[in-house]
Design a protein around this motif. Structure first.
Motif, PDB file in Angstrom:
ATOM      1  N   ARG A 100       2.517   1.585  -3.422  1.00 20.15           N
ATOM      2  CA  ARG A 100       1.552   2.078  -4.417  1.00 20.15           C
ATOM      3  C   ARG A 100       1.337   3.585  -4.268  1.00 20.15           C
ATOM      4  O   ARG A 100       1.236   4.319  -5.247  1.00 20.15           O
ATOM      5  CB  ARG A 100       0.223   1.337  -4.264  1.00 20.15           C
ATOM      6  CG  ARG A 100      -0.821   1.751  -5.278  1.00 20.15           C
ATOM      7  CD  ARG A 100      -2.202   1.228  -4.948  1.00 20.15           C
ATOM      8  NE  ARG A 100      -2.663   1.826  -3.698  1.00 20.15           N
ATOM      9  CZ  ARG A 100      -3.065   1.149  -2.631  1.00 20.15           C
ATOM     10  NH1 ARG A 100      -3.072  -0.164  -2.638  1.00 20.15           N
ATOM     11  NH2 ARG A 100      -3.461   1.783  -1.540  1.00 20.15           N
ATOM     12  N   ASP A 101       1.304   4.063  -3.016  1.00 20.09           N
ATOM     13  CA  ASP A 101       1.069   5.481  -2.742  1.00 20.09           C
ATOM     14  C   ASP A 101       2.344   6.318  -2.804  1.00 20.09           C
ATOM     15  O   ASP A 101       2.308   7.518  -2.493  1.00 20.09           O
ATOM     16  CB  ASP A 101       0.414   5.645  -1.368  1.00 20.09           C
ATOM     17  CG  ASP A 101      -0.970   5.023  -1.314  1.00 20.09           C
ATOM     18  OD1 ASP A 101      -1.576   4.795  -2.380  1.00 20.09           O
ATOM     19  OD2 ASP A 101      -1.443   4.747  -0.187  1.00 20.09           O
ATOM     20  N   GLN A 102       3.467   5.684  -3.187  1.00 25.21           N
ATOM     21  CA  GLN A 102       4.756   6.373  -3.305  1.00 25.21           C
ATOM     22  C   GLN A 102       5.224   6.952  -1.972  1.00 25.21           C
ATOM     23  O   GLN A 102       5.896   7.966  -1.927  1.00 25.21           O
ATOM     24  CB  GLN A 102       4.683   7.492  -4.356  1.00 25.21           C
ATOM     25  CG  GLN A 102       4.284   7.034  -5.741  1.00 25.21           C
ATOM     26  CD  GLN A 102       5.359   6.207  -6.403  1.00 25.21           C
ATOM     27  OE1 GLN A 102       6.524   6.577  -6.395  1.00 25.21           O
ATOM     28  NE2 GLN A 102       4.993   5.071  -6.959  1.00 25.21           N
ATOM     29  N   TRP A 103       4.862   6.312  -0.858  1.00 26.94           N
ATOM     30  CA  TRP A 103       5.206   6.835   0.453  1.00 26.94           C
ATOM     31  C   TRP A 103       6.520   6.288   0.984  1.00 26.94           C
ATOM     32  O   TRP A 103       7.191   6.932   1.771  1.00 26.94           O
ATOM     33  CB  TRP A 103       4.062   6.533   1.424  1.00 26.94           C
ATOM     34  CG  TRP A 103       4.097   7.366   2.649  1.00 26.94           C
ATOM     35  CD1 TRP A 103       3.915   8.719   2.711  1.00 26.94           C
ATOM     36  CD2 TRP A 103       4.351   6.939   3.976  1.00 26.94           C
ATOM     37  NE1 TRP A 103       4.034   9.149   4.010  1.00 26.94           N
ATOM     38  CE2 TRP A 103       4.299   8.059   4.813  1.00 26.94           C
ATOM     39  CE3 TRP A 103       4.614   5.703   4.548  1.00 26.94           C
ATOM     40  CZ2 TRP A 103       4.500   7.986   6.175  1.00 26.94           C
ATOM     41  CZ3 TRP A 103       4.806   5.633   5.911  1.00 26.94           C
ATOM     42  CH2 TRP A 103       4.749   6.776   6.699  1.00 26.94           C
ATOM     43  N   SER A 124       0.834  -1.201   0.000  1.00 24.47           N
ATOM     44  CA  SER A 124       0.000   0.000   0.000  1.00 24.47           C
ATOM     45  C   SER A 124       0.872   1.255   0.000  1.00 24.47           C
ATOM     46  O   SER A 124       0.629   2.197  -0.771  1.00 24.47           O
ATOM     47  CB  SER A 124      -0.922  -0.009   1.224  1.00 24.47           C
ATOM     48  OG  SER A 124      -1.656   1.179   1.307  1.00 24.47           O
ATOM     49  N   TRP A 125       1.880   1.286   0.871  1.00 28.14           N
ATOM     50  CA  TRP A 125       2.801   2.424   0.926  1.00 28.14           C
ATOM     51  C   TRP A 125       3.559   2.575  -0.387  1.00 28.14           C
ATOM     52  O   TRP A 125       3.813   3.693  -0.838  1.00 28.14           O
ATOM     53  CB  TRP A 125       3.787   2.257   2.066  1.00 28.14           C
ATOM     54  CG  TRP A 125       3.206   2.421   3.433  1.00 28.14           C
ATOM     55  CD1 TRP A 125       1.928   2.777   3.757  1.00 28.14           C
ATOM     56  CD2 TRP A 125       3.887   2.239   4.670  1.00 28.14           C
ATOM     57  NE1 TRP A 125       1.779   2.826   5.127  1.00 28.14           N
ATOM     58  CE2 TRP A 125       2.963   2.498   5.713  1.00 28.14           C
ATOM     59  CE3 TRP A 125       5.188   1.872   5.007  1.00 28.14           C
ATOM     60  CZ2 TRP A 125       3.308   2.406   7.048  1.00 28.14           C
ATOM     61  CZ3 TRP A 125       5.523   1.783   6.341  1.00 28.14           C
ATOM     62  CH2 TRP A 125       4.592   2.053   7.358  1.00 28.14           C
TER      63      TRP A 125
END
Length: 90
Positions: A40-43, A37-38
């Motif tokens: 995918r969100d570029q975090w 998830s991180w």
């Protein structure tokens, strides 16, 4: 400012430049699902090479150290705000 190496490889004889998702999630102490998830969100810092996603160890250490320092700073500011409010009689 001294930074700590928060992510260590499994084999002390080998110093990997990057980690695969399963190892990066374990090193960060999070689930693979949260890591994806991180990602995918570029975090979280990562590199895509074709269909392979890698997490550079140096970048992960830097990223984690920055967040650790930011969290500590936020806690100090929150404590100061509470102290100031209490002193003002709020």
């Amino acid at each position: 400012m001294m930074t700590r190496n928060l992510i260590t490889p499994r084999d002390p004889m080998i110093q990997p430049l990057s980690l695969r998702p399963v190892d990066a999630a374990k090193a960060l102490g999070i689930s693979e699902r949260l890591l994806w998830s991180w990602t995918r969100d570029q975090w979280v810092p990562h590199v895509r090479i074709g269909n392979v996603v890698l997490y550079p160890v140096e970048e992960l250490n830097r990223w984690l150290n920055e967040r650790t320092m930011r969290a500590a700073s936020d806690e100090i500011q929150a404590a100061e705000a509470v102290s100031t409010a209490e002193a003002a009689g709020e």
